[in-house]
Design a protein around this motif. Structure first.
Motif, PDB file in Angstrom:
ATOM      1  N   SER A 202       0.824  -1.221   0.000  1.00  0.00           N
ATOM      2  CA  SER A 202       0.000   0.000   0.000  1.00  0.00           C
ATOM      3  C   SER A 202       0.850   1.259   0.000  1.00  0.00           C
ATOM      4  O   SER A 202       0.342   2.350  -0.287  1.00  0.00           O
ATOM      5  CB  SER A 202      -0.936   0.014   1.207  1.00  0.00           C
ATOM      6  OG  SER A 202      -0.183   0.036   2.422  1.00  0.00           O
ATOM      7  N   GLY A 203       2.130   1.118   0.295  1.00  0.00           N
ATOM      8  CA  GLY A 203       3.012   2.275   0.339  1.00  0.00           C
ATOM      9  C   GLY A 203       3.799   2.505  -0.925  1.00  0.00           C
ATOM     10  O   GLY A 203       4.649   3.406  -0.974  1.00  0.00           O
TER      11      GLY A 203
ATOM     12  N   LYS B 242       4.850   6.079  -0.600  1.00  0.00           N
ATOM     13  CA  LYS B 242       3.931   6.769   0.303  1.00  0.00           C
ATOM     14  C   LYS B 242       4.131   6.281   1.735  1.00  0.00           C
ATOM     15  O   LYS B 242       3.320   5.521   2.266  1.00  0.00           O
ATOM     16  CB  LYS B 242       2.488   6.542  -0.168  1.00  0.00           C
ATOM     17  CG  LYS B 242       2.192   7.153  -1.528  1.00  0.00           C
ATOM     18  CD  LYS B 242       0.791   6.860  -2.011  1.00  0.00           C
ATOM     19  CE  LYS B 242       0.683   5.459  -2.592  1.00  0.00           C
ATOM     20  NZ  LYS B 242      -0.642   5.213  -3.226  1.00  0.00           N
TER      21      LYS B 242
ATOM     22  N   ALA C 292       4.138   5.966   5.717  1.00  0.00           N
ATOM     23  CA  ALA C 292       3.066   6.305   6.655  1.00  0.00           C
ATOM     24  C   ALA C 292       3.598   6.771   8.002  1.00  0.00           C
ATOM     25  O   ALA C 292       2.814   7.037   8.912  1.00  0.00           O
ATOM     26  CB  ALA C 292       2.155   5.093   6.849  1.00  0.00           C
ATOM     27  N   SER C 293       4.899   6.886   8.149  1.00  0.00           N
ATOM     28  CA  SER C 293       5.496   7.341   9.402  1.00  0.00           C
ATOM     29  C   SER C 293       6.854   7.945   9.100  1.00  0.00           C
ATOM     30  O   SER C 293       7.421   7.736   8.020  1.00  0.00           O
ATOM     31  CB  SER C 293       5.654   6.179  10.388  1.00  0.00           C
ATOM     32  OG  SER C 293       6.622   5.262   9.909  1.00  0.00           O
TER      33      SER C 293
ATOM     34  N   GLU D 226       1.779  12.525   1.903  1.00  0.00           N
ATOM     35  CA  GLU D 226       0.356  12.678   2.181  1.00  0.00           C
ATOM     36  C   GLU D 226      -0.137  11.818   3.347  1.00  0.00           C
ATOM     37  O   GLU D 226      -1.130  12.173   3.994  1.00  0.00           O
ATOM     38  CB  GLU D 226      -0.464  12.367   0.923  1.00  0.00           C
ATOM     39  CG  GLU D 226      -0.362  10.931   0.454  1.00  0.00           C
ATOM     40  CD  GLU D 226      -1.115  10.686  -0.841  1.00  0.00           C
ATOM     41  OE1 GLU D 226      -1.617  11.663  -1.426  1.00  0.00           O
ATOM     42  OE2 GLU D 226      -1.187   9.526  -1.281  1.00  0.00           O
ATOM     43  N   ARG D 227       0.535  10.713   3.637  1.00  0.00           N
ATOM     44  CA  ARG D 227       0.073   9.848   4.731  1.00  0.00           C
ATOM     45  C   ARG D 227       0.591  10.306   6.093  1.00  0.00           C
ATOM     46  O   ARG D 227       0.130   9.807   7.127  1.00  0.00           O
ATOM     47  CB  ARG D 227       0.473   8.397   4.456  1.00  0.00           C
ATOM     48  CG  ARG D 227      -0.204   7.814   3.219  1.00  0.00           C
ATOM     49  CD  ARG D 227       0.328   6.430   2.880  1.00  0.00           C
ATOM     50  NE  ARG D 227      -0.105   5.411   3.827  1.00  0.00           N
ATOM     51  CZ  ARG D 227       0.375   4.166   3.834  1.00  0.00           C
ATOM     52  NH1 ARG D 227       1.331   3.809   2.977  1.00  0.00           N
ATOM     53  NH2 ARG D 227      -0.074   3.286   4.708  1.00  0.00           N
TER      54      ARG D 227
ATOM     55  N   ASN E  48      -0.026  12.944   8.141  1.00  0.00           N
ATOM     56  CA  ASN E  48      -0.993  14.041   8.128  1.00  0.00           C
ATOM     57  C   ASN E  48      -1.636  14.326   9.483  1.00  0.00           C
ATOM     58  O   ASN E  48      -2.775  14.782   9.547  1.00  0.00           O
ATOM     59  CB  ASN E  48      -2.081  13.758   7.090  1.00  0.00           C
ATOM     60  CG  ASN E  48      -2.755  12.413   7.296  1.00  0.00           C
ATOM     61  OD1 ASN E  48      -2.657  11.826   8.371  1.00  0.00           O
ATOM     62  ND2 ASN E  48      -3.426  11.931   6.270  1.00  0.00           N
TER      63      ASN E  48
END
Length: 480
Positions: free
Chosen positions: A22-23, A51, A53-54, A100-101, A103
């Motif tokens: 997903s990243g 993408k 997420a952290s 963008e993740r 956020n």
């Protein structure tokens, strides 16, 4: 899925091993929205879009890309206008790293007027979080519903409130940055004053992702204004508008939060967005002035008395004061609509010039004369923040001119406008940055010592040249 032809299965597997499936996006459909800008002027390519997420995933991705020799293009909301976050010419290919993740709002400290947020936070969300604590974050842009605070920092964004609150660099207290080797530097402290040596955050503000990836931003908050007064004015000339600004700056002091000037020729563009827009005044030049205060100051009387004096001196020919918040928003919709209208019309020459405030009328006059003599079938549009010396002098091609010819002529028009602003001792970039579209003219205009200093920063922090290659710097060979 269909894999981009430039990325190998092994590299894709390694990236997914760090970020998960997903990243990582490596198919045309999954990457499409990351490879074009808001204006529609620029489209690029990428080996993949990452993408994380952290912050830890950003670090891991940067380390892996460094090991694999993959160039990295940090990307925020992708609302820039100079192709700073799009690969439109890096021959070796690159991966886009979208923030963008990341956020989340990390902290809102109303007592100390500080807010901390992930770099991927949308600007409007930060403004809303501040307002929920009866505070103001004053950075205000047309793209605030989609631009991200990390991108605002990386590009040193401006906007309509620069006159009172300054550029993004004036509003940032601290940054958190992943360096090109994957190490994390945190400059968060919450301190308004900290004079311990070099102010490292300033190196990264305005660096456009060429020195590292901003993952967190700490900003100043202000008391929320309790009173706002807005007026829409008509004037006979840009000279009169600048004279009015000088008088307003003294008569209304730091209570001025915005002073926008708009050439009447721009009204047609606003109507492309909303055909029902009607200018409150009829005059060659329009001025939108806003005063604001959080204290018990009678702004209405102050503004009315000031404008009465300006009308009596025949400096202002017409004036309409907003009687409600809705009417004030309608005034601002004209300013915002003319920008959207230009994009809707299609390709056009877009500039972001700044000169000394006193030189604004000269800049506009010389630019109009240049277009009239050299490109008489093109339509000039002049508007801008004025109070901070920033003028957007844009030029629209004839509607029947084919786009390839428009773009070819646009290059010549842009060069002519840059010559004018350079002769006035101004800047080709007031707030949009350099990106890829302006890097050659930017680099060519630097003195040898300036090149040496910025080159030394780049070579020291990013010796392998993997951070946003092609942006700001023409090439690592040129920097060396």
């Amino acid at each position: 899925m269909t894999i981009h032809h430039g990325i190998s299965p092994d590299v894709l597997a390694a990236l997914e091993g760090v970020l998960g499936q997903s990243g990582v996006a490596a198919d045309a459909a999954g990457m499409a929205r990351y490879l074009g800008d808001w204006s529609g002027d620029h489209h690029g390519g990428a080996l993949a879009v990452l993408k994380p997420a952290s912050v830890a995933e950003v670090q891991a991705a940067v380390r892996l890309c460094g090991t694999l020799g993959l160039a990295m293009i940090p990307q925020g909301g992708n609302t820039g206008l100079v192709a700073g976050a799009i690969d439109i010419g890096t021959s070796r290919g690159a991966v886009v790293i979208s923030l963008e993740r990341l956020n989340s709002i990390r902290l809102v400290d109303a007592d100390n007027f500080i807010l901390q947020a992930d770099a991927g936070c949308i600007l409007q969300h930060i403004k809303d979080a501040a307002e929920s604590q009866d505070c103001l974050f004053p950075l205000a842009l047309g793209a605030q519903g989609s631009c991200q605070i990390g991108g605002n920092a990386a590009s040193n964004a401006g906007g309509v409130n620069v006159l009172r609150y300054g550029m993004a660099r004036d509003l940032i207290v601290g940054l958190e940055v992943v360096l090109p080797d994957g190490e994390l530097w945190s400059g968060f402290s919450g301190l308004r004053k900290d004079n311990r040596g070099y102010d490292l955050k300033q190196i990264f503000i305005g660096s456009e992702g060429t020195l590292g990836i901003i993952t967190g931003v700490e900003v100043k908050l202000f008391p929320k204004p309790g009173r706002v007064e807005t007026a829409y004015l008509g004037l006979a000339s840009f000279e009169a508008a600048i004279t009015l600004f000088r008088q307003a700056r003294r008569g209304c002091s730091d209570l001025i939060s915005a002073f926008e000037i708009i050439g009447s020729e721009c009204m047609g563009l606003a109507r492309l967005v909303d055909p029902n827009i009607v200018a409150p005044v009829t005059a060659p030049v329009h001025v939108l002035i806003e005063l604001s205060s959080s204290a018990a100051i009678d702004l209405r009387t102050l503004l009315v008395d000031f404008l009465a004096g300006a009308i009596e001196k025949h400096l202002v020919t017409d004036a309409v004061l907003a009687e409600s918040g809705a009417q004030a928003m309608a005034f601002w919709s004209i300013r915002e609509g003319l920008v959207e209208g230009q994009a809707k019309r299609g390709y056009h020459v877009r500039t972001d010039l700044s000169v000394r405030i006193s030189d604004i009328p000269t800049l506009i006059a010389q630019a109009r004369q240049f277009v009239a003599l050299e490109h008489p079938d093109w339509l000039p549009q002049a508007y801008g923040h004025a109070g901070d010396g920033n003028i957007h002098f844009n030029v629209l091609p004839p509607l029947d001119l084919a786009e390839p010819e428009s773009r070819a002529r646009g290059v010549k028009i842009t060069a002519g406008l840059y010559d004018i602003v350079n002769a006035l001792g101004g800047s080709i970039s007031a707030e949009h940055g350099i990106g890829r579209t302006r890097q050659r003219v930017y680099w060519a205009g630097l003195s040898p010592v300036h090149r040496r200093l910025v080159g030394a920063l780049k070579n020291t922090l990013d010796p392998n040249g993997l951070m946003n290659p092609g942006c700001l710097f023409p090439s690592m060979e040129t920097v060396s």
